[in-house]
Design a protein around this motif. Structure first.
Motif, short mmCIF file in Angstrom:
data_model
loop_
_atom_site.label_atom_id
_atom_site.label_comp_id
_atom_site.label_asym_id
_atom_site.label_seq_id
_atom_site.Cartn_x
_atom_site.Cartn_y
_atom_site.Cartn_z
N ARG A 28 -13.93 58.49 -79.66
CA ARG A 28 -13.40 58.00 -81.12
C ARG A 28 -12.65 59.21 -81.69
NH1 ARG A 28 -12.54 53.75 -81.62
NH2 ARG A 28 -12.60 53.86 -83.89
N LYS A 29 -12.70 60.42 -81.31
CA LYS A 29 -11.78 61.44 -81.68
C LYS A 29 -10.50 61.30 -81.37
CE LYS A 29 -15.78 65.05 -82.06
NZ LYS A 29 -15.98 66.40 -81.51
N ALA A 30 -10.34 60.99 -80.00
CA ALA A 30 -9.00 60.80 -79.73
C ALA A 30 -8.21 59.67 -80.44
CB ALA A 30 -9.19 60.48 -78.15
N ASN A 31 -9.28 58.43 -80.59
CA ASN A 31 -8.70 57.15 -81.60
C ASN A 31 -8.41 57.71 -82.88
OD1 ASN A 31 -9.20 55.05 -83.38
ND2 ASN A 31 -8.92 53.93 -81.18
N ARG A 32 -9.08 58.69 -83.35
CA ARG A 32 -8.69 59.26 -85.00
C ARG A 32 -7.32 60.14 -85.01
NH1 ARG A 32 -14.60 59.32 -85.42
NH2 ARG A 32 -14.14 61.67 -84.78
N PHE A 33 -7.28 60.74 -83.87
CA PHE A 33 -6.10 61.56 -83.73
C PHE A 33 -4.84 60.95 -83.41
CE2 PHE A 33 -3.41 64.14 -80.74
CZ PHE A 33 -3.17 65.20 -81.40
N ALA A 34 -5.22 59.83 -82.68
CA ALA A 34 -3.96 58.93 -82.22
C ALA A 34 -3.51 58.42 -83.65
CB ALA A 34 -4.19 58.06 -81.27
N PHE A 35 -4.44 57.72 -84.25
CA PHE A 35 -4.06 56.87 -85.55
C PHE A 35 -3.30 57.67 -86.58
CE2 PHE A 35 -5.37 55.81 -89.84
CZ PHE A 35 -4.67 54.63 -90.10
N TRP A 36 -3.89 59.03 -86.88
CA TRP A 36 -3.25 59.72 -87.71
C TRP A 36 -1.76 60.05 -87.15
CZ3 TRP A 36 -4.54 59.38 -92.34
CH2 TRP A 36 -5.63 59.16 -93.08
N LEU A 37 -1.62 60.48 -85.77
CA LEU A 37 -0.06 60.76 -85.48
C LEU A 37 0.62 59.71 -85.65
CD1 LEU A 37 -0.87 62.82 -82.33
CD2 LEU A 37 -0.15 63.54 -84.44
N LEU A 38 0.17 58.37 -85.35
CA LEU A 38 0.87 57.12 -85.37
C LEU A 38 1.22 56.92 -87.06
CD1 LEU A 38 2.05 54.63 -83.78
CD2 LEU A 38 -0.01 53.62 -84.31
N SER A 39 0.50 57.11 -87.97
CA SER A 39 0.64 57.13 -89.22
C SER A 39 1.92 57.82 -89.57
CB SER A 39 -0.52 57.63 -89.95
OG SER A 39 -1.56 56.77 -89.68
N ILE A 40 2.02 59.09 -89.31
CA ILE A 40 3.01 60.06 -89.39
C ILE A 40 4.25 59.56 -89.11
CG2 ILE A 40 4.15 62.41 -89.03
CD1 ILE A 40 0.84 63.56 -89.02
N VAL A 41 4.30 58.99 -87.47
CA VAL A 41 5.52 58.39 -87.22
C VAL A 41 5.92 57.15 -87.98
CG1 VAL A 41 6.36 56.90 -85.15
CG2 VAL A 41 4.98 58.98 -84.73
N TRP A 42 4.85 56.28 -88.70
CA TRP A 42 5.39 55.14 -89.41
C TRP A 42 6.05 55.82 -90.78
CZ3 TRP A 42 3.78 53.95 -94.27
CH2 TRP A 42 4.09 52.44 -94.84
N VAL A 43 5.49 56.81 -91.11
CA VAL A 43 6.14 57.48 -92.32
C VAL A 43 7.42 57.93 -92.16
CG1 VAL A 43 5.90 59.49 -93.91
CG2 VAL A 43 3.56 58.14 -93.48
N LEU A 44 7.77 58.50 -90.99
CA LEU A 44 8.97 58.97 -90.68
C LEU A 44 9.98 57.74 -90.51
CD1 LEU A 44 8.34 61.81 -87.93
CD2 LEU A 44 9.06 61.99 -90.48
#
Length: 272
Positions: A28-44
């Protein structure tokens, strides 16, 4: 500002690795880490899209390049929504693989909308990212092999009942197997993403590029072998000496790919 393109690709790649780790290990830690990185990609991506819309004073989906970017943005948006509200990690992982491919093509493929100097620089940076990812994945495979070799060595010593202080410094067999598996879990998605970037680069840079090149084929064989290793571990529950031997054989394929296949290819003779 072209560093933002590189940052987008790197963050996207790290996000995919996180989702891959979570899929294999239910982390789950890797999942949360991946989600927030993906969110940054979406913002960019959203910022890029809005800026293009303000600049052109229209909805930027009319050209093939714009349509490709909008398609990639849609995939990232769906991935963010699915990651936030649903538990469909396998679908999210493969959706992001496709999205990564589309983003790579859009960011680095010549479109005629940027200067020739900028397009050339972006393509060169794509090559650097491709090579870096490939070598990091090979480094992960190498360390994984070392742990498997230590596993086999310690296993043999235990079978022959050769007890010594050195044996205690190896670490437990289960610990060595876990480290070996985790390194391959990182190496496989990195190699996959590196191959995607490499194919995108070669398509635009090499006029007679073909997927039937010996280096390309051998690289995909390496990916297949290590993917099979992960399947043996996660899907079939194989462990112990059998898994360590499989990992050692997989690393032999890496060596063949790196040293032998290069003599039968012109794929990596970039600046001849």
């Amino acid at each position: 500002m072209n560093w933002i393109y590189d940052l987008t690709i790197v963050l996207y790649a790290l996000s995919i690795i996180g989702y891959f780790i979570d899929f294999l290990q239910n982390n789950r830690k890797a999942n949360r880490f991946a989600f927030w990185l993906l969110s940054i990609v979406w913002v960019l991506q959203t910022v890029f899209f809005v800026l293009r819309m303000l600049k052109d004073q229209r909805f930027p989906i009319l050209t093939p390049s714009e349509g490709l970017f909008f398609y990639a943005w849609i995939l990232v948006t769906f991935s963010v929504v699915m990651s936030r509200f649903f538990r469909v990690d396998f679908l999210v992982f493969f959706t992001n693989i496709l999205g990564f491919l589309l983003v790579s093509i859009h960011l680095f493929a010549p479109t005629g909308q940027a200067s020739a100097v900028l397009e050339k620089q972006l393509i060169s940076e794509l090559l650097i990212i491709h090579i870096t990812m490939a070598f990091i994945s090979y480094g992960a495979f190498s360390l994984s092999f070392i742990f498997s070799f230590m596993y086999l060595l310690q296993h043999g010593m235990l079978k022959r009942k050769k007890w010594s202080k050195r044996l205690q410094r190896f670490g437990s067999l289960s610990y060595l197997e876990k480290l070996s598996f985790r390194l391959n879990t990182i190496g496989v998605p990195l190699l996959l993403l590196s191959l995607i970037l490499g194919v995108v680069w070669a398509f635009w840079k090499i006029s007679d590029f073909t997927l039937l090149d010996a280096k390309v084929i051998s690289s995909f064989i390496v990916l297949l072998v290590y993917s099979t290793y992960l399947y043996q571990k996660v899907g079939r529950g194989v462990q112990g000496k059998t898994l360590a031997l499989w990992n050692a054989a997989a690393f032999l394929v890496v060596l063949i790919n790196y040293f032998l296949a290069s003599t039968f290819t012109e794929f990596h003779l970039w600046y001849k």
